[in-house]
Scaffold this motif. Sequence first.
Motif, PDB file in Angstrom:
ATOM      1  N   VAL A 119     -27.669  32.293  23.089  1.00 38.06           N
ATOM      2  CA  VAL A 119     -28.636  31.578  22.250  1.00 38.06           C
ATOM      3  C   VAL A 119     -29.739  32.536  21.810  1.00 38.06           C
ATOM      4  N   GLU A 120     -30.202  33.355  22.748  1.00 42.91           N
ATOM      5  CA  GLU A 120     -31.247  34.335  22.412  1.00 42.91           C
ATOM      6  C   GLU A 120     -30.737  35.358  21.414  1.00 42.91           C
ATOM      7  N   ALA A 121     -29.519  35.847  21.599  1.00 41.35           N
ATOM      8  CA  ALA A 121     -28.945  36.824  20.668  1.00 41.35           C
ATOM      9  C   ALA A 121     -28.852  36.231  19.262  1.00 41.35           C
ATOM     10  N   ILE A 122     -28.407  34.995  19.161  1.00 40.18           N
ATOM     11  CA  ILE A 122     -28.291  34.348  17.848  1.00 40.18           C
ATOM     12  C   ILE A 122     -29.671  34.154  17.220  1.00 40.18           C
ATOM     13  N   ALA A 123     -30.665  33.830  18.011  1.00 37.65           N
ATOM     14  CA  ALA A 123     -32.030  33.685  17.489  1.00 37.65           C
ATOM     15  C   ALA A 123     -32.535  35.015  16.931  1.00 37.65           C
ATOM     16  N   ARG A 124     -32.218  36.109  17.613  1.00 37.63           N
ATOM     17  CA  ARG A 124     -32.636  37.429  17.134  1.00 37.63           C
ATOM     18  C   ARG A 124     -31.899  37.799  15.849  1.00 37.63           C
ATOM     19  N   ILE A 125     -30.627  37.422  15.784  1.00 37.18           N
ATOM     20  CA  ILE A 125     -29.830  37.668  14.576  1.00 37.18           C
ATOM     21  C   ILE A 125     -30.419  36.887  13.407  1.00 37.18           C
ATOM     22  N   ARG A 126     -30.709  35.605  13.632  1.00 36.46           N
ATOM     23  CA  ARG A 126     -31.298  34.757  12.585  1.00 36.46           C
ATOM     24  C   ARG A 126     -32.630  35.343  12.111  1.00 36.46           C
ATOM     25  N   ALA A 127     -33.456  35.791  13.036  1.00 35.75           N
ATOM     26  CA  ALA A 127     -34.754  36.369  12.667  1.00 35.75           C
ATOM     27  C   ALA A 127     -34.565  37.627  11.823  1.00 35.75           C
ATOM     28  N   ALA A 128     -33.594  38.462  12.175  1.00 35.76           N
ATOM     29  CA  ALA A 128     -33.342  39.680  11.383  1.00 35.76           C
ATOM     30  C   ALA A 128     -32.856  39.322   9.987  1.00 35.76           C
ATOM     31  N   LEU A 129     -32.014  38.321   9.893  1.00 32.55           N
ATOM     32  CA  LEU A 129     -31.513  37.888   8.584  1.00 32.55           C
ATOM     33  C   LEU A 129     -32.614  37.272   7.728  1.00 32.55           C
ATOM     34  N   VAL A 157     -22.190  33.587   6.729  1.00 33.55           N
ATOM     35  CA  VAL A 157     -21.015  34.184   7.379  1.00 33.55           C
ATOM     36  C   VAL A 157     -21.405  34.818   8.713  1.00 33.55           C
ATOM     37  N   VAL A 158     -22.484  35.562   8.728  1.00 41.53           N
ATOM     38  CA  VAL A 158     -22.919  36.233   9.966  1.00 41.53           C
ATOM     39  C   VAL A 158     -23.273  35.195  11.031  1.00 41.53           C
ATOM     40  N   LEU A 159     -24.038  34.184  10.656  1.00 42.85           N
ATOM     41  CA  LEU A 159     -24.433  33.168  11.635  1.00 42.85           C
ATOM     42  C   LEU A 159     -23.239  32.343  12.109  1.00 42.85           C
ATOM     43  N   ALA A 160     -22.314  32.044  11.218  1.00 39.78           N
ATOM     44  CA  ALA A 160     -21.109  31.311  11.625  1.00 39.78           C
ATOM     45  C   ALA A 160     -20.271  32.150  12.585  1.00 39.78           C
ATOM     46  N   ALA A 161     -20.130  33.440  12.292  1.00 43.18           N
ATOM     47  CA  ALA A 161     -19.363  34.318  13.182  1.00 43.18           C
ATOM     48  C   ALA A 161     -20.046  34.425  14.548  1.00 43.18           C
ATOM     49  N   ALA A 162     -21.367  34.552  14.562  1.00 45.35           N
ATOM     50  CA  ALA A 162     -22.103  34.634  15.823  1.00 45.35           C
ATOM     51  C   ALA A 162     -21.961  33.337  16.615  1.00 45.35           C
ATOM     52  N   SER A 169     -31.213  43.186   8.611  1.00 45.63           N
ATOM     53  CA  SER A 169     -32.356  43.095   7.689  1.00 45.63           C
ATOM     54  C   SER A 169     -32.108  43.925   6.432  1.00 45.63           C
ATOM     55  N   ARG A 170     -31.587  45.124   6.631  1.00 40.50           N
ATOM     56  CA  ARG A 170     -31.300  46.009   5.491  1.00 40.50           C
ATOM     57  C   ARG A 170     -30.193  45.419   4.617  1.00 40.50           C
ATOM     58  N   ALA A 171     -29.190  44.803   5.220  1.00 42.35           N
ATOM     59  CA  ALA A 171     -28.102  44.190   4.458  1.00 42.35           C
ATOM     60  C   ALA A 171     -28.635  43.103   3.527  1.00 42.35           C
ATOM     61  N   VAL A 172     -29.552  42.288   4.035  1.00 41.83           N
ATOM     62  CA  VAL A 172     -30.155  41.239   3.205  1.00 41.83           C
ATOM     63  C   VAL A 172     -30.948  41.876   2.056  1.00 41.83           C
ATOM     64  N   GLU A 173     -31.664  42.943   2.343  1.00 37.45           N
ATOM     65  CA  GLU A 173     -32.417  43.648   1.288  1.00 37.45           C
ATOM     66  C   GLU A 173     -31.473  44.191   0.216  1.00 37.45           C
ATOM     67  N   VAL A 174     -30.368  44.794   0.647  1.00 37.50           N
ATOM     68  CA  VAL A 174     -29.382  45.349  -0.286  1.00 37.50           C
ATOM     69  C   VAL A 174     -28.836  44.242  -1.180  1.00 37.50           C
ATOM     70  N   THR A 197     -21.949  46.811   9.467  1.00 35.77           N
ATOM     71  CA  THR A 197     -22.629  47.084  10.732  1.00 35.77           C
ATOM     72  C   THR A 197     -23.407  45.851  11.174  1.00 35.77           C
ATOM     73  N   GLY A 198     -24.097  45.224  10.247  1.00 35.83           N
ATOM     74  CA  GLY A 198     -24.840  44.013  10.582  1.00 35.83           C
ATOM     75  C   GLY A 198     -23.930  42.884  11.023  1.00 35.83           C
ATOM     76  N   ALA A 199     -22.889  42.604  10.241  1.00 41.63           N
ATOM     77  CA  ALA A 199     -22.013  41.469  10.527  1.00 41.63           C
ATOM     78  C   ALA A 199     -21.187  41.685  11.794  1.00 41.63           C
ATOM     79  N   PHE A 200     -20.485  42.796  11.871  1.00 44.06           N
ATOM     80  CA  PHE A 200     -19.662  43.061  13.049  1.00 44.06           C
ATOM     81  C   PHE A 200     -20.541  43.291  14.276  1.00 44.06           C
ATOM     82  N   GLY A 201     -21.685  43.926  14.048  1.00 46.54           N
ATOM     83  CA  GLY A 201     -22.611  44.167  15.139  1.00 46.54           C
ATOM     84  C   GLY A 201     -23.202  42.881  15.696  1.00 46.54           C
ATOM     85  N   ALA A 202     -23.452  41.902  14.825  1.00 44.18           N
ATOM     86  CA  ALA A 202     -23.976  40.606  15.287  1.00 44.18           C
ATOM     87  C   ALA A 202     -22.984  39.952  16.241  1.00 44.18           C
TER      88      ALA A 202
END
Length: 135
Positions: A121-131, A101-106, A81-86, A15-20
Amino acid sequence: MEQRLTDDERLTLKTGAFGAVFLVSNADPGVVALFRESFAASGAMADASGLVKEALTTGPLPKLPRASTPEIAAVVLPALSRAVEVLAARSPQDVESYRSVVLAAADRTARAHRGVVPAEVEAIARIRAALDGSS
């Protein structure tokens, strides 16, 4: 020490990766862009290895909201965020792999069609912050 993931944990990673990717794609929508972006993102996901690859390539695809960017973000960012915790709990050596992988795909998604626009750019920044756990 790596531990196997549960079905729910694998789905969280997916969900995190495909959702990003979907979040970035939705930031600059378009039918032609969708195909190019999907192809670009799949290349980055194919670069995954180990537990991350297993999580992203097995089981069902995640169900993501289709309505609006805020609704997508409300599902995807917590999943990242949960994926990183897991991974930190189950297989700490794979945390950086998942982030990469997530950041490269984004990033590949953003660059796949007409260059990167500010919304991407904003979406990727939000993704990076969540990660990074700061969303």
